[in-house]
Design a protein around this motif. Structure first.
Motif, PDB file in Angstrom:
ATOM      1  N   SER B 275       0.707  -1.238  -0.027  1.00  0.00           N
ATOM      2  CA  SER B 275      -0.096  -0.174   0.095  1.00  0.00           C
ATOM      3  C   SER B 275       1.012   1.517   0.009  1.00  0.00           C
ATOM      4  O   SER B 275       0.309   2.228  -0.435  1.00  0.00           O
ATOM      5  CB  SER B 275      -1.079   0.060   0.986  1.00  0.00           C
ATOM      6  N   GLN B 276       2.024   0.946   0.603  1.00  0.00           N
ATOM      7  CA  GLN B 276       3.072   2.333   0.552  1.00  0.00           C
ATOM      8  C   GLN B 276       3.643   2.518  -0.881  1.00  0.00           C
ATOM      9  O   GLN B 276       3.396   3.562  -1.198  1.00  0.00           O
ATOM     10  CB  GLN B 276       4.320   1.819   1.442  1.00  0.00           C
ATOM     11  N   ARG B 277       3.894   1.489  -1.539  1.00  0.00           N
ATOM     12  CA  ARG B 277       4.196   1.733  -2.807  1.00  0.00           C
ATOM     13  C   ARG B 277       3.190   2.341  -3.790  1.00  0.00           C
ATOM     14  O   ARG B 277       3.260   3.016  -4.685  1.00  0.00           O
ATOM     15  CB  ARG B 277       4.716   0.286  -3.335  1.00  0.00           C
ATOM     16  N   ARG B 278       1.930   1.823  -3.395  1.00  0.00           N
ATOM     17  CA  ARG B 278       0.403   2.291  -4.257  1.00  0.00           C
ATOM     18  C   ARG B 278       0.511   3.592  -4.110  1.00  0.00           C
ATOM     19  O   ARG B 278       0.217   4.442  -5.139  1.00  0.00           O
ATOM     20  CB  ARG B 278      -0.614   1.737  -3.991  1.00  0.00           C
ATOM     21  N   LYS B 279       0.861   4.022  -2.918  1.00  0.00           N
ATOM     22  CA  LYS B 279       0.944   5.626  -2.986  1.00  0.00           C
ATOM     23  C   LYS B 279       1.587   6.502  -3.538  1.00  0.00           C
ATOM     24  O   LYS B 279       1.352   7.435  -4.066  1.00  0.00           O
ATOM     25  CB  LYS B 279       0.932   5.989  -1.436  1.00  0.00           C
ATOM     26  N   ASN B 280       2.811   5.813  -3.879  1.00  0.00           N
ATOM     27  CA  ASN B 280       3.769   6.363  -4.572  1.00  0.00           C
ATOM     28  C   ASN B 280       3.612   6.529  -6.161  1.00  0.00           C
ATOM     29  O   ASN B 280       4.613   6.915  -6.693  1.00  0.00           O
ATOM     30  CB  ASN B 280       5.474   6.043  -4.005  1.00  0.00           C
ATOM     31  N   GLU B 281       2.950   5.591  -6.352  1.00  0.00           N
ATOM     32  CA  GLU B 281       2.569   5.288  -7.736  1.00  0.00           C
ATOM     33  C   GLU B 281       2.098   6.623  -8.694  1.00  0.00           C
ATOM     34  O   GLU B 281       1.576   7.433  -7.984  1.00  0.00           O
ATOM     35  CB  GLU B 281       1.422   4.307  -8.202  1.00  0.00           C
ATOM     36  N   PRO B 282       2.692   6.800  -9.989  1.00  0.00           N
ATOM     37  CA  PRO B 282       2.376   8.012 -10.643  1.00  0.00           C
ATOM     38  C   PRO B 282       0.687   8.059 -11.073  1.00  0.00           C
ATOM     39  O   PRO B 282       0.122   6.986 -10.935  1.00  0.00           O
ATOM     40  CB  PRO B 282       3.026   7.703 -11.909  1.00  0.00           C
ATOM     41  N   GLN B 283       0.227   9.074 -10.844  1.00  0.00           N
ATOM     42  CA  GLN B 283      -1.047   9.465 -10.945  1.00  0.00           C
ATOM     43  C   GLN B 283      -1.920   8.832 -12.010  1.00  0.00           C
ATOM     44  O   GLN B 283      -3.095   8.092 -11.831  1.00  0.00           O
ATOM     45  CB  GLN B 283      -1.381  10.987 -10.825  1.00  0.00           C
ATOM     46  N   GLU B 284      -1.279   8.857 -13.040  1.00  0.00           N
ATOM     47  CA  GLU B 284      -2.108   8.389 -14.424  1.00  0.00           C
ATOM     48  C   GLU B 284      -2.256   6.896 -14.538  1.00  0.00           C
ATOM     49  O   GLU B 284      -3.359   6.368 -14.658  1.00  0.00           O
ATOM     50  CB  GLU B 284      -1.492   8.861 -15.851  1.00  0.00           C
ATOM     51  N   HIS B 285      -1.286   6.244 -13.728  1.00  0.00           N
ATOM     52  CA  HIS B 285      -1.561   4.892 -13.548  1.00  0.00           C
ATOM     53  C   HIS B 285      -2.648   4.362 -12.835  1.00  0.00           C
ATOM     54  O   HIS B 285      -3.701   3.509 -13.026  1.00  0.00           O
ATOM     55  CB  HIS B 285      -0.140   4.362 -13.081  1.00  0.00           C
ATOM     56  N   ARG B 286      -2.827   5.347 -11.644  1.00  0.00           N
ATOM     57  CA  ARG B 286      -3.868   4.921 -10.611  1.00  0.00           C
ATOM     58  C   ARG B 286      -5.457   5.192 -11.405  1.00  0.00           C
ATOM     59  O   ARG B 286      -6.224   4.485 -10.842  1.00  0.00           O
ATOM     60  CB  ARG B 286      -3.804   5.564  -9.269  1.00  0.00           C
ATOM     61  N   GLU B 287      -5.468   6.069 -12.015  1.00  0.00           N
ATOM     62  CA  GLU B 287      -6.759   6.503 -12.404  1.00  0.00           C
ATOM     63  C   GLU B 287      -6.968   5.736 -13.914  1.00  0.00           C
ATOM     64  O   GLU B 287      -7.973   5.970 -14.334  1.00  0.00           O
ATOM     65  CB  GLU B 287      -6.365   8.011 -12.817  1.00  0.00           C
ATOM     66  N   ARG B 288      -6.236   4.863 -14.081  1.00  0.00           N
ATOM     67  CA  ARG B 288      -6.600   3.853 -15.442  1.00  0.00           C
ATOM     68  C   ARG B 288      -8.009   3.206 -14.920  1.00  0.00           C
ATOM     69  O   ARG B 288      -7.907   2.830 -14.081  1.00  0.00           O
ATOM     70  CB  ARG B 288      -5.490   3.114 -15.932  1.00  0.00           C
ATOM     71  N   LEU B 289      -8.616   3.079 -15.969  1.00  0.00           N
ATOM     72  CA  LEU B 289      -9.927   2.528 -15.815  1.00  0.00           C
ATOM     73  C   LEU B 289      -9.604   0.897 -16.418  1.00  0.00           C
ATOM     74  O   LEU B 289      -9.084   0.627 -17.231  1.00  0.00           O
ATOM     75  CB  LEU B 289     -11.135   2.721 -16.747  1.00  0.00           C
ATOM     76  N   TRP B 290     -10.198   0.099 -15.100  1.00  0.00           N
ATOM     77  CA  TRP B 290      -9.724  -1.462 -15.600  1.00  0.00           C
ATOM     78  C   TRP B 290     -10.976  -2.122 -16.138  1.00  0.00           C
ATOM     79  O   TRP B 290     -12.154  -1.779 -15.475  1.00  0.00           O
ATOM     80  CB  TRP B 290      -9.303  -2.046 -14.320  1.00  0.00           C
ATOM     81  N   ARG B 291     -10.819  -2.981 -17.167  1.00  0.00           N
ATOM     82  CA  ARG B 291     -11.806  -3.697 -17.670  1.00  0.00           C
ATOM     83  C   ARG B 291     -12.106  -4.892 -16.767  1.00  0.00           C
ATOM     84  O   ARG B 291     -11.080  -5.389 -15.914  1.00  0.00           O
ATOM     85  CB  ARG B 291     -11.618  -4.318 -18.979  1.00  0.00           C
ATOM     86  N   LYS B 292     -13.317  -5.393 -16.500  1.00  0.00           N
ATOM     87  CA  LYS B 292     -13.642  -6.553 -15.642  1.00  0.00           C
ATOM     88  C   LYS B 292     -12.910  -7.785 -15.797  1.00  0.00           C
ATOM     89  O   LYS B 292     -12.544  -8.262 -14.867  1.00  0.00           O
ATOM     90  CB  LYS B 292     -15.091  -6.593 -15.501  1.00  0.00           C
ATOM     91  N   ASP B 293     -12.599  -7.949 -16.957  1.00  0.00           N
ATOM     92  CA  ASP B 293     -12.009  -9.110 -17.254  1.00  0.00           C
ATOM     93  C   ASP B 293     -10.533  -9.303 -16.924  1.00  0.00           C
ATOM     94  O   ASP B 293      -9.758 -10.019 -16.802  1.00  0.00           O
ATOM     95  CB  ASP B 293     -11.900  -9.721 -18.600  1.00  0.00           C
ATOM     96  N   GLU B 294      -9.811  -8.085 -16.573  1.00  0.00           N
ATOM     97  CA  GLU B 294      -8.660  -7.924 -16.202  1.00  0.00           C
ATOM     98  C   GLU B 294      -8.377  -7.947 -14.713  1.00  0.00           C
ATOM     99  O   GLU B 294      -7.242  -8.248 -13.938  1.00  0.00           O
ATOM    100  CB  GLU B 294      -8.014  -6.628 -16.674  1.00  0.00           C
ATOM    101  N   LEU B 295      -9.553  -7.939 -13.904  1.00  0.00           N
ATOM    102  CA  LEU B 295      -9.701  -7.911 -12.586  1.00  0.00           C
ATOM    103  C   LEU B 295     -10.043  -9.308 -11.998  1.00  0.00           C
ATOM    104  O   LEU B 295     -10.711 -10.261 -12.517  1.00  0.00           O
ATOM    105  CB  LEU B 295     -10.711  -6.805 -12.074  1.00  0.00           C
ATOM    106  N   LEU B 296      -9.725  -9.434 -10.706  1.00  0.00           N
ATOM    107  CA  LEU B 296     -10.137 -10.535 -10.045  1.00  0.00           C
ATOM    108  C   LEU B 296     -11.200 -10.439  -9.241  1.00  0.00           C
ATOM    109  O   LEU B 296     -11.390  -9.045  -8.872  1.00  0.00           O
ATOM    110  CB  LEU B 296      -8.885 -11.005  -8.859  1.00  0.00           C
ATOM    111  N   ARG B 297     -12.069 -11.310  -8.918  1.00  0.00           N
ATOM    112  CA  ARG B 297     -13.313 -10.903  -8.271  1.00  0.00           C
ATOM    113  C   ARG B 297     -13.451 -11.923  -7.138  1.00  0.00           C
ATOM    114  O   ARG B 297     -13.132 -13.106  -7.041  1.00  0.00           O
ATOM    115  CB  ARG B 297     -14.779 -11.120  -9.133  1.00  0.00           C
TER     116      ARG B 297
END
Lengths: 329, 317
Positions: B275-297
């Motif tokens: 979670s620490q790492r995630r906070k430091n990630e660049p903004q555009e990467h975090r705001e990308r929209l993910w398709r449902k089939d790319e995700l785990l449910r």
């Protein structure tokens, strides 16, 4: 007991009112010695009494149906007119009048039979539309009742338009659509009275179970009430009572709403006590209303349905507003 | 001791959705059993099955050693009382009239209350301390008073098994504690209790054992201390281990005898670093929209994520 005495008084006083005014004593004497009554007796037995008793039966049936449907839908706004059951009965009756005037089945008049069918059909439609997710939403019930009732009344009106002016059924139908109590034959009157009494007695144990249903369907089932069976029996009984009331008085609205509401303020919400008192008080109420309707603007009459609408409409709106604010009555 | 309630390989499905599948457990006389599990897992369904309001699609349910189908409906209502989550009465019935409805399964054909029925109603109202509000209307009562009215209905039924659906919901702390004390009093009177409860502190204080329902895992049955462990709760409620342990360690749920409830999990540290790492990630990467089939449910809470986390029930693990 009090409503029963009031009912007797209302019948006697109301029977004396009209173009030929008869005093309380005259009516009583004519009732006790029918053969010695002369002209007064003729007026009383062919015109006044059938009409007064018909109004009583209509009021009793509609009020009792109001109590039953209010318990069924767990909602004090339910009423045979608002739910479209009256509209269904009128359409059924109209079909009988125009299409099968000579049909009868085991002594039952086609009018009553088809009126019952129409009322049952309307209730089945409103029921399935109003029930969402295991309970009745108030908005659904009112909207479904409004839509179904309007459609059925339109169908009845359309049926009337297709008839020729000379058709004698047209007169009956106009009276129904306006909510006018007609003067029935003694034969028809006694038929309706017997069936209505049987239906009311049958409804008494159902009324007691409606008290349990008031907690919720789940609660009632948990307490050993067969909920499905109870609901079906209440719809059937209510449809019988509505059909009988409509066959005598047509579309008279709000009686089933007004009378149980005021009785609840006096006797409390127990359906078992409410049902008989609503039947008696409903009879008294409609006899008085019908007497006003036929005498206040003499020599012309206004349909009693108009009068109950003027009284019942505001009461309905008051209840609607009251419920929205506090969610319970 | 003999079982007052027993589920044997019970399956139940609602439409296409399989809610239970091979559920087995038993409840002994005099127990206070907590039913614990996430929202929508079927706690209410389980209680309704036990009360005979729903029929299982497979397996059998026994009350006092007899299959539910062999109980008469009214007979069962005298043996098992369900206390549903909500009680809303559309008419102005008084409290005593509502409690008297609990006598319905005991009444004869004409449905009049006898002297014994009146006595049962009185003692039910006395037991939950609502005699003072007998003439009041339900809509005037507070949440805690309403709960007591519902329990009084169950007491008037004179059932030996009482099934409560979230009795402490919407109650403040004081009313929650009062209610759990009341349940304890009922147990002393010989009533067996199965209650769906969300508050684990109340469960630990007041319940002798628990049933833990976990998505896509067999239900667990056992003493409270054994079931309310971080490793089991993590999967049942789909909650991050560090947050869960913080919750379990606070005054809501103090560990007894100074022992930690569960050993710290090495994974949780790794996740903190994540979670620490995630906070430091660049903004555009975090705001990308993910398709449902790319995700785990998650099969439990049905949430999507792009990274498998240990506390969720991922489809591909």
């Amino acid at each position: 007991m009090v409503p029963a005495i009031l009912l007797l008084l209302a019948i006697i006083v109301s029977a004396g009112m009209g173009a030929v005014r008869l005093s309380f004593g005259e009516v009583l004497a004519a009732l006790l010695h029918p053969s010695a009554a002369g002209d007064a007796g003729v007026i009383l037995f062919t015109l006044r009494l059938p009409r007064v008793l018909a109004a009583g039966l209509v009021g009793a049936g509609l009020s009792a149906t109001g109590v039953l449907f209010q318990g069924l839908f767990r909602n004090p706004l339910a009423d045979p007119f608002i739910l479209g059951a009256s509209g269904g009965a009128a359409l059924g009756g109209a079909i009988a009048v125009f299409l099968f005037p000579s049909l009868s089945f085991a002594g039952f008049g086609a009018i009553e039979l088809l009126a019952f069918g129409g009322s049952l059909l309307a209730m089945a439609i409103v029921w399935s539309l109003a029930k969402s997710g295991g309970h009745f939403a108030m908005e659904n019930m009112l909207l479904a009742g409004f839509a179904v009732g309007t459609m059925l009344n339109a169908a009845t009106a359309a049926l009337a338009l297709r008839q020729e002016e000379s058709n004698p059924g047209l007169r009956i139908l106009t009276a129904w659509l306006h909510g006018e109590v007609t003067v029935p034959s003694w034969m028809q009157l006694s038929f309706v009275a017997v069936i209505e009494l049987v239906a009311l007695v049958f409804a008494l144990p159902l009324a007691r179970q409606l008290n349990t249903l008031a907690l919720s369907e789940e609660y009632a089932a948990q307490l050993g009430v067969r909920v499905k069976r109870l609901q079906i029996l209440v719809v059937l009984t209510g449809s019988v009572l509505t059909a009988l009331a409509v066959s005598l008085g047509g579309l008279i609205g709000f009686v089933g709403l007004l009378v149980p509401h005021f009785l609840r303020l006096i006797f409390g919400p127990d359906h078992f006590r409410l049902l008989p008192s609503a039947a008696l008080s409903g009879a008294v109420f409609l006899i008085i209303a019908d007497t006003i309707a036929r005498t206040a603007f003499a020599p012309s009459e206004i349909p009693v349905g108009l009068l109950t609408a003027f009284l019942g409409g505001p009461a309905f709106l008051y209840l609607l507003n009251h419920r929205q604010r506090s969610s319970s009555l | 001791m003999s079982a007052i309630l027993e589920f044997r390989n019970v399956g139940f499905s609602h439409g296409a959705r399989n809610i239970f599948d091979n559920l087995s457990f038993s409840v002994e006389h005099g127990e206070t059993v907590a039913l614990v599990g996430p929202n929508g897992i079927g706690k209410t369904t389980l209680l309704k099955l036990a009360a005979g309001l729903l029929q299982p699609s497979s397996g059998e349910i026994l009350v006092r050693g007899q299959e539910l189908e062999r109980w008469g409906r009214r007979q069962l209502s005298c043996a098992v009382a369900l206390v549903p989550q909500y009680l809303e009465v559309p008419f102005a019935f008084r409290v005593e009239e509502i409690v008297a409805q609990g006598r319905v399964p005991h009444l004869g054909f004409f449905g009049g209350l006898t002297r014994a029925d009146h006595d049962a109603v009185e003692s039910a109202m006395e037991a939950v301390d609502i005699l003072g509000m007998r003439k009041r209307v339900l809509s005037e009562l507070s949440g805690g008073e309403r709960q007591r009215v519902k329990i009084a209905i169950g007491l008037a039924q004179q059932a030996r098994l009482m099934l409560l659906d979230e009795p402490t919901q919407h109650l403040d702390l004081g009313r929650q504690i009062e209610l759990m004390d009341l349940l304890r009093k009922l147990v002393e009177r010989g009533i067996t209790i199965v209650a769906a409860v969300h508050d684990l502190a109340l469960v630990r204080e007041h319940c002798s054992s628990a049933i833990l329902l976990t998505p896509h895992a067999p239900a667990l049955r056992g003493p409270v201390q054994e079931l309310l462990r971080a490793d089991l709760l993590e999967r049942a409620f789909c909650v991050a281990r560090p947050s869960l342990e913080r919750y379990l360690a606070t005054e809501t749920f103090p560990p007894r005898g100074g022992e930690p409830i569960a050993p710290p999990d090495p994974e949780s540290k790794a996740d903190d670093a994540g979670s620490q790492r995630r906070k430091n990630e660049p903004q555009e990467h975090r705001e990308r929209l993910w398709r449902k089939d790319e995700l785990l449910r998650c099969r439990g809470c049905r949430r999507y994520s792009r990274r498998p986390r240990s506390w969720h029930n991922w489809d591909n693990d």
